[in-house]
Design an enzyme around this catalytic site. Structure first.
Site, short mmCIF file in Angstrom:
data_model
loop_
_atom_site.label_atom_id
_atom_site.label_comp_id
_atom_site.label_asym_id
_atom_site.label_seq_id
_atom_site.Cartn_x
_atom_site.Cartn_y
_atom_site.Cartn_z
N ASP A 151 -81.34 -43.35 28.64
CA ASP A 151 -80.03 -42.74 28.42
C ASP A 151 -79.08 -42.96 29.59
O ASP A 151 -79.49 -43.41 30.67
CB ASP A 151 -80.18 -41.23 28.12
CG ASP A 151 -81.21 -40.55 29.00
OD1 ASP A 151 -81.52 -41.08 30.08
OD2 ASP A 151 -81.71 -39.48 28.61
N ASN B 90 -85.15 -27.22 26.99
CA ASN B 90 -84.88 -26.93 25.57
C ASN B 90 -85.67 -27.86 24.65
O ASN B 90 -85.41 -27.92 23.46
CB ASN B 90 -83.38 -27.06 25.29
CG ASN B 90 -82.86 -28.47 25.56
OD1 ASN B 90 -83.64 -29.36 25.92
ND2 ASN B 90 -81.57 -28.68 25.39
N GLU C 67 -80.95 -33.70 21.82
CA GLU C 67 -80.88 -32.26 21.99
C GLU C 67 -81.33 -31.54 20.71
O GLU C 67 -81.33 -32.14 19.62
CB GLU C 67 -79.42 -31.87 22.29
CG GLU C 67 -78.85 -32.52 23.55
CD GLU C 67 -79.39 -31.93 24.85
OE1 GLU C 67 -80.56 -31.52 24.90
OE2 GLU C 67 -78.63 -31.89 25.83
N HIS D 175 -85.74 -31.16 24.82
CA HIS D 175 -85.16 -32.48 24.54
C HIS D 175 -86.00 -33.61 25.13
O HIS D 175 -86.70 -33.43 26.12
CB HIS D 175 -83.68 -32.56 24.94
CG HIS D 175 -83.40 -32.68 26.41
ND1 HIS D 175 -82.21 -32.27 26.97
CD2 HIS D 175 -84.13 -33.18 27.44
CE1 HIS D 175 -82.23 -32.53 28.26
NE2 HIS D 175 -83.38 -33.07 28.57
#
Ligand code: F6R
Length: 243
Positions: A67, A136, A143, A138
């Site tokens: 990313d 979270n 996400e 991810h």
């Protein structure tokens, strides 16, 4: 999924480096999927050491990063291009033409995403993918969402991710709100995946990934469906697994 629980961050990094080194030795022209963030810093240090000792050679390796932020200037110190250069690329002999990071400043971001997936396919697909995990759940910047996003795409970062990543910037306002990320399908197509997790703040996400429902609200849970995943986590990240 194979689960390796090791003592601490150093042991996690060393174990992960062994996986990557063995991949390079078995297939010198292998394609690696790489991650950024705090978690793999120790892994890159170990790989650099192995390279300097002459144990591994990256001459024929191709690398694709997971990313990149959208809109940070190309040489921004918190951009993933700078991260990869400083932690890994400047120390080893991966051919610059074989180092790939999505261009978060491309004029046509959708076309950039499509070209990135195409480049991975043209390189023969990813042999070994390194992943970290967000608090979270991810992976990459996939996400929590209502559906799994398949291919490389532009993503709006979650509030939790923006807060977590603010530690790398001088102010939270400077954290980009968007990123380009490999999608879940792109990640799942890797032949082998190693996911690293360190620290107690990752314990909940690690538990969800391993034992929770397979759901896009915990993106890492999709890895339960992959045939060749090794999770390497330290005791702290494994806290909830021991109960
Ligand atoms: C980084 C990436 C992210 C991180 C995750 C954990 O390329 O794709 O998914 O792996 O946010 O970040 P750290 O390691 O900083 O806790």
């Amino acid at each position: 999924m194979e689960l390796l629980i090791v003592n601490d961050y150093a042991a996690m990094s060393y174990k992960a480096a062994q996986f990557l080194a063995s991949q390079v030795i078995l297939k010198p022209e292998c394609v690696m999927g790489l991650a950024t963030g705090s978690t793999p810093e120790g892994l890159y240090k170990e790989l650099v050491k192995m390279y300097q000792m002459g144990l591994i050679d990256f001459e024929k390796v191709t690398a694709f990063n997971l990313d990149e932020y959208v809109g940070l200037e190309a040489e921004h110190p918190q951009g993933y291009k700078s991260y990869m250069y400083n932690h890994f690329f400047k120390h080893v002999n991966i051919d610059p033409t074989n180092r790939h990071i999505p261009d978060g400043n491309a004029a046509q971001l959708d076309a950039e995403c499509e070209a990135y997936d195409y480049a991975i396919k043209r390189a023969g697909g990813i042999d070994i993918q390194v992943l970290g995990i967000g608090r979270n759940g991810h992976i990459g910047f996939n996400e929590p969402d209502l559906k799994f996003e398949a291919e490389t795409h532009v993503v709006a970062l979650d509030e939790k991710t923006i807060r977590d990543n603010a530690r790398f910037f001088s102010a939270i306002e400077q954290v980009p709100r968007y990123a380009i990320s490999m999608g879940v399908k792109t990640i799942m197509q890797a032949r082998k995946i190693i996911l690293l997790a360190s620290g107690k703040e990752k314990a909940e996400a690690v538990y969800g990934m391993l034992y929770g429902d397979i759901t896009p609200t915990c993106p890492a849970s999709v890895l339960q469906l992959h045939p060749n995943v090794t999770v390497i986590c330290d005791f702290q990240a494994a806290t909830l697994l021991k109960k």
